[in-house]
Design an enzyme around this catalytic site. Structure first.
Site, PDB file in Angstrom:
ATOM      1  N   GLU A   1       0.822  -1.208   0.000  1.00 44.40           N
ATOM      2  CA  GLU A   1       0.000   0.000   0.000  1.00 44.40           C
ATOM      3  C   GLU A   1       0.861   1.266   0.000  1.00 44.40           C
ATOM      4  OE1 GLU A   1      -3.952   1.599   2.432  1.00 44.40           O
ATOM      5  OE2 GLU A   1      -2.712  -0.001   3.275  1.00 44.40           O
TER       6      GLU A   1
ATOM      7  N   LYS B   1      -9.337   3.310  -2.548  1.00 47.50           N
ATOM      8  CA  LYS B   1      -9.699   2.520  -1.364  1.00 47.50           C
ATOM      9  C   LYS B   1     -11.106   2.898  -0.916  1.00 47.50           C
ATOM     10  CE  LYS B   1      -7.523   0.950   2.931  1.00 47.50           C
ATOM     11  NZ  LYS B   1      -6.344   1.079   3.807  1.00 47.50           N
TER      12      LYS B   1
ATOM     13  N   CYS C   1      -5.707  -3.510   2.086  1.00 45.93           N
ATOM     14  CA  CYS C   1      -5.461  -3.584   3.528  1.00 45.93           C
ATOM     15  C   CYS C   1      -6.732  -3.773   4.352  1.00 45.93           C
ATOM     16  CB  CYS C   1      -4.695  -2.348   3.988  1.00 45.93           C
ATOM     17  SG  CYS C   1      -3.874  -2.592   5.590  1.00 45.93           S
TER      18      CYS C   1
ATOM     19  N   SER D   1      20.896  -0.847  33.850  1.00 44.83           N
ATOM     20  CA  SER D   1      20.770  -0.838  35.308  1.00 44.83           C
ATOM     21  C   SER D   1      20.932  -2.203  35.943  1.00 44.83           C
ATOM     22  CB  SER D   1      19.395  -0.285  35.696  1.00 44.83           C
ATOM     23  OG  SER D   1      18.364  -1.184  35.306  1.00 44.83           O
TER      24      SER D   1
END
Length: 705
Positions: free
Chosen positions: A45, A118, A179, A347
């Protein structure tokens, strides 16, 4: 009799607004497709401009440059004799659409075959398509689109069909999805399948989340399981320029079976796939507009027709996904930002160790790619380390070139955490430093004392809660300043060029509660674990112990999480994260999912948790935890406005603005909501007492009989 066709789908590592690089990768994918004999090539896309352009979609430049790239594609000899399906934004009647453009670079009268906008937009979670694009709402309707002059000059055509239509070649019919349309309950492929379309394509920009891949695969399988046909799925890959990572997974399904699978995580910029299939009897669509093209996908050699062989999809475990997804995302960020490596305040706890292990995993992937002959990765590695002749031989050795870790000790730090950090650094091979921050802390407090005449004290030394918190924050913020200082000048001090990106290591649970100091060393350039829960991170470290033989992680996993910002008691840590937060990390994971995914406020969260936790906590105890969380969340919500950009890995991420859209100034008392909870607790306690009385009364009557 059926016919054999060869089709190609691909995953491309595109980058927003990188028109040169995007064009190069598109052409490379077409070249690979043709080398495999494909007559149709599907790309992801918005591949021409990149999916993550965001508000750059508003700019006319983005539209112009997309058409300029399209012109180069149409003109290129590489695109001859293959139908190319590419994605780009297009303005039609002053409305901006997210489109597919299908073209055939051949001696035909209309090289641009059709433009398909789309119709169903992705507009939730990390997606904001409705902000930039409008959906095409005219089902099965087609209009004429007047091509811009720069395209007309090449193609000689003035207009092209624009809308909900399908492509009819001489031997088959192809329908396009994009999509989110696949995820919609009324997907376009349903009607297209009923109309006789045989080949369905989906160009996608689907991001990675933990445990998401199976949903995508099942949707692709289901698209052809009922009406038959072939389904091609293409997806973006890599960091497009934002917090998400697109994880590829290009695939091909036939009649409900997955027959070809692309890698979910890869360092290759272009991953192509091809698929040959036997075509059933073809029937023309009934209601979709046909765009006919004088071109065949089949070769005419139909004597020996292959049958498809289903494959079993390999799904990565969540631990593997954490090892691979953020690692690929970090590599894209490092090579494209043109920095010389990473710096991490280590850490000796689970969170910073997880970040360190992800960098180590990245080095493993890089060495594997170089060993496998990936010249692009080798070129990028050499540019990052500043040595044109360098070749990584081992992940540990590569780690020493691009990864610096530092343990920033104070008088409140324990020997245990210091040794754990050093042990892990030795095993992964990072360049490690021990830095003592006491002098800087005392200097800052000295300035405060000169101005005010007061010297704050920790709570154990008689100080107030406000003093105690301020002293902790000073240490945390000094670490941030020193981290950036060493990131900018650490390589300079060693006589090497370049700077380092500072990595953060705050997990998703700490972000939810705001359990970190604003502008402390969680304020970094990027954070690979900011969307991952502590529970998943612990599982990931167990995976690293076995996968990478990092035995130093065993001691890190067994130690209680602690910030080490308060004085030690007899040399031992007295401060723990879960005690400070008032909630365990496992409880926070449940609360986080209810808050975001289930969309729960305080009262509805309480109502769900009294059932979820009924075997462990009373309604009153659940109420206390829910109210405590929402007080912490609302008090600290402002911190999320400045939190480090994090890899998006979970659908309950509290990432401000981009994903989690909520205010940062709250009435922290939540008076109405908490009163509803209290009333429900009282009601349940009353019912409980009433049941006890009835049982006791029944017992007395029974004893009298």
């Amino acid at each position: 009799m059926g016919r054999k066709v060869t089709l190609a789908t691909c995953s491309l590592n595109q980058w927003a607004l990188d028109f040169d690089g995007n064009l190069e990768r598109i052409l490379k994918s077409i070249e690979i497709a043709k080398a495999h004999g494909a007559k149709y090539r599907l790309g992801p896309e918005l591949e021409i401009c990149g999916y993550g352009c965001a508000d750059h979609f508003y700019e006319s430049d983005t539209l112009l440059h997309s058409f300029q790239v399209l012109r180069k594609l149409v003109e290129s000899p590489i695109t001859q004799d293959i139908i190319c399906d590419v994605g780009m934004p297009i303005m039609h009647h002053n409305v901006r659409y997210n489109c597919r453009v299908l073209f055939l670079n051949r001696y035909v009268s209309t090289p641009i075959l059709l433009i398909r906008p789309k119709m169903l937009m992705a507009n939730s979670g990390v997606y904001r398509e409705m902000r930039w694009f409008s959906p095409w709402k005219q089902s099965r309707q087609v209009e004429e689109y007047f091509l811009p002059r720069i395209i007309q000059e090449v193609t000689g055509q003035d207009t092209v069909p624009f809308g909900d239509c399908v492509l009819s070649t001489k031997d088959t019919c192809i329908g396009t999805e994009m999509c989110a349309e696949l995820w919609n309950p009324n997907s376009p492929h349903i009607q297209m399948g009923l109309d006789g379309v045989e080949i369905f394509t989906n160009s996608s920009a689907s991001h990675h989340e933990l445990r998401k891949a199976d949903q995508r695969v099942n949707l692709v399988k289901s698209a052809t399981i009922k009406s038959g046909g072939i389904y091609l799925y293409a997806n973006l890959r890599g960091c497009d320029g934002d917090r998400v990572y697109y994880d590829g997974c290009a695939m091909v399904a036939i009649n409900g079976d997955i027959v070809a699978q692309g890698a979910q995580f890869s360092l290759n910029d272009v991953v192509g796939m091809d698929m040959k299939r036997t075509r059933p009897v073809f029937s023309f669509p009934l209601s979709h507009t046909l765009v006919k093209v004088d071109f065949s996908l089949s070769s005419g050699d139909d004597i020996h027709l292959p049958t498809h062989q289903p494959i079993t999809w390999h799904f990565n475990s969540p631990e593997e996904e954490i090892s691979l997804g953020p690692a690929c995302w970090l590599w894209d960020y490092l090579r494209r930002s043109e920095q010389a490596g990473f710096l991490l305040p280590l850490s000796g706890g689970v969170d910073s160790s997880s970040t360190a292990c992800i960098v180590h995993s990245m080095c493993v992937l890089l060495c594997q790619a170089v060993e496998g002959g990936n010249s692009q990765v080798l070129e990028d590695v050499r540019r990052v380390v500043g040595d044109d002749s360098y070749r990584p031989e081992h992940p540990r050795e590569l780690c020493g070139h691009i990864f610096t870790t530092c343990y920033m000790a104070s008088e409140n730090s324990s020997e245990d955490t210091c040794s754990r950090a050093k042990g892990l650094a030795n095993q992964i091979g990072s360049t490690h430093m021990n830095i003592n921050i006491d002098m800087a802390v005392k200097g800052i407090l000295g300035i405060f004392s000169v101005v005010t005449g007061r010297w704050p004290q920790f709570r154990v030394n008689g100080g107030s809660h406000r003093e105690n918190l301020a002293l902790q924050n000073v240490q945390a913020r000094v670490r941030m300043v020193l981290a950036y200082l060493f990131a900018q000048l650490g390589l300079w001090a060693r006589g090497k060029p370049g700077g380092l990106l500072v990595l953060g290591s705050a997990n998703v649970d700490e972000s939810l509660t705001g359990y970190f100091t604003k502008y402390d060393c969680s304020s970094a350039d990027i954070n690979p674990i900011g969307g991952i829960s502590k529970t998943d991170l612990k599982s990931f470290l167990l995976y690293c112990v076995e996968q990478f033989q990092l035995t130093a992680l065993t001691g890190i996993l067994s130690a209680p999480p602690t910030a080490e910002l308060e004085p030690l008691t007899d040399g031992q840590v007295s401060q723990t994260d879960e005690a400070d937060m008032g909630l365990t990390y496992s409880e926070l994971s449940v609360i986080g999912r209810l808050r975001k995914i289930s969309k729960c406020g305080p009262f509805s969260m309480f109502c769900k948790l009294i059932h979820t936790w009924k075997d462990a906590l009373s309604p009153a105890e659940v109420a206390q935890k829910v109210k405590h969380f929402f007080r912490m969340y609302s008090v600290n919500r402002h911190k999320m406005t400045t939190v480090t950009p994090s890899y998006h890995a979970e659908s309950y991420s509290p990432d401000d603005n981009r994903f989690d859209l909520r205010p940062f100034l709250y009435n922290t008392r939540w008076t109405w909501q908490f009163r509803c909870i209290d009333n429900q607790v009282a009601l349940r306690q009353g019912l409980h007492c009433h049941r006890i009385l009835r049982l006791n009364g029944g017992g007395r009557r029974g004893s009298q009989i």
